[in-house]
Write a protein that holds these residues in place. Sequence first.
Motif, short mmCIF file in Angstrom:
data_model
loop_
_atom_site.label_atom_id
_atom_site.label_comp_id
_atom_site.label_asym_id
_atom_site.label_seq_id
_atom_site.Cartn_x
_atom_site.Cartn_y
_atom_site.Cartn_z
N ARG A 42 -19.35 -1.02 9.90
CA ARG A 42 -19.11 0.09 8.97
C ARG A 42 -17.71 -0.06 8.39
NH1 ARG A 42 -18.17 4.83 11.99
NH2 ARG A 42 -16.08 5.12 11.15
N VAL A 43 -17.64 -0.16 7.07
CA VAL A 43 -16.37 -0.34 6.38
C VAL A 43 -15.92 0.99 5.80
CG1 VAL A 43 -15.18 -1.49 4.49
CG2 VAL A 43 -16.86 -2.75 5.86
N ASP A 44 -14.69 1.37 6.10
CA ASP A 44 -14.06 2.56 5.53
C ASP A 44 -12.78 2.16 4.81
OD1 ASP A 44 -15.92 4.52 6.62
OD2 ASP A 44 -15.03 4.07 8.56
N LEU A 93 -8.63 -1.59 4.24
CA LEU A 93 -10.02 -1.69 4.68
C LEU A 93 -10.07 -1.74 6.21
CD1 LEU A 93 -11.46 -4.33 2.18
CD2 LEU A 93 -11.19 -1.86 1.88
N ALA A 95 -12.91 -1.84 9.61
CA ALA A 95 -14.30 -2.08 10.01
C ALA A 95 -14.49 -1.62 11.44
CB ALA A 95 -14.64 -3.56 9.87
N ALA A 147 -18.28 -8.37 6.05
CA ALA A 147 -18.33 -6.93 5.80
C ALA A 147 -17.38 -6.53 4.68
CB ALA A 147 -17.99 -6.18 7.08
N PHE A 148 -16.16 -7.05 4.70
CA PHE A 148 -15.17 -6.64 3.70
C PHE A 148 -15.53 -7.17 2.31
CE2 PHE A 148 -11.67 -6.25 7.13
CZ PHE A 148 -12.03 -4.95 7.37
N SER A 150 -18.53 -7.96 1.21
CA SER A 150 -19.70 -7.22 0.74
C SER A 150 -19.30 -5.87 0.17
CB SER A 150 -20.69 -7.03 1.89
OG SER A 150 -21.23 -8.25 2.31
N HIS A 151 -18.37 -5.21 0.84
CA HIS A 151 -17.87 -3.92 0.34
C HIS A 151 -17.18 -4.11 -1.02
CE1 HIS A 151 -15.71 -0.07 0.29
NE2 HIS A 151 -14.65 -0.77 -0.03
N ASP A 155 -17.68 -2.94 -5.54
CA ASP A 155 -16.64 -2.12 -6.14
C ASP A 155 -16.12 -2.82 -7.41
OD1 ASP A 155 -14.43 -0.68 -6.88
OD2 ASP A 155 -13.36 -0.90 -4.98
#
Length: 403
Positions: A42-44, A93, A95, A147-148, A150-151, A155
């Motif tokens: 989960r990336v925030d 970022l 994860a 993950a990063f 892909s996020h 964007d």
Amino acid sequence: MEENPITDALFGERVPSRPCDGGPRAWRQAQRRTGERTEPLRVDVVRDLAGFNALEEEWNALVLRVDDQVFYRHEFVRCWLEHFGKGAPLRILTARDAAGSLVAVLGLKEEQGHQYGVPVRQLLSLTNKHSCRFDLLAEEPKRAAAAFLSHLMGDPSWDVLRLSDVPEDGAAWALMHAARGAGMPWGAWPSARSPYLTLPSTVTAWTKGRSNAKPLRRRRRRLEEKGRVEVERVSGSEGLEARLEEAFALEQSGWKAQQGTAIAQAEHRRGFYTSLARMAARRGWLGLYFLRLDSRAIAFQYGLEYGSRYLAMKPGYDEVLGEVSPGHLLTENLVQDCIGRGLKELDLLGDDAPYKREWTQAVRQHHWLFIYRDTLVGQTLQRSKFRWAPVAKRMVGRWVRRR
């Protein structure tokens, strides 16, 4: 599981083959290892200092697990942000795994810039020449990179991601591998080659065979003829403010003042090195050394002691006494003190300056890493920086040589 081009590139069997511009050893094979986790992270995104400050405990625990360097710790990054990052929109970022544990961090900020006159929307690492080095912090770099990126691919608000001064064996190279595998434009520039000295267990072992030992003995004798020579090491908070002012004034008395790069000539530089010294003194990381002639400071070395390393961040010396090399004399004392206290390395940081090579031939290569969005703008920016500009530079160089 839904298909993901980044994850497929890192963990699958089909990785597009593209030429490499001479990357480091960190370009590793990307085959999936037995038992390697592939569930999505989960990336925030943290966008303000309050959110960044709330991460301190988890951030430092992650640093301890993956690459325990002081430049990556939350306290160091906070000092940098408070003095060099004021007003910059943050894009940090993070994860987390299925259990909610922080497993990766990539510290970024947003900035509008230009490349060859073209406006560029940039995501930049939280770095400048005072931060020394930077890296992706991740338990599993390839998984975090997937993950990063892909996020970020989802964007559209950026054109280029730039990470400055990544070590040759840094985890951030996994981001480059992921970008390459997904067909994104990318590139890397060599940056600082930072000399370092591996310290032996005894001063005798270090002194044996040193080429500059005899010249420095002669210079030390000449300095001692001028007065009483002493070495002082400041590691605590008592009297620290006065010692810092002494160091800043000594640095500003020389060539750095003429170039406008002395610490005391800019409030943000003074604030950073003052705050960093205060924080380091509280935690037992400060190592501020002075060489004194009749109590007067004639050389200093501002540094941090962390993880069995001495990290030499800022030197200075009295240029009037340049004939006796007070900076080198202090370095000799510093090395002897570090060996005596069991440290394993002197990291001279920064660029590969000739005076540093008097102490060692070993260097750590760093790079600037660039990843561009796979758009017409991104492709054009990448080609202009890594193809057209180098070609033009070579052509100009040939023309100059032929004149």
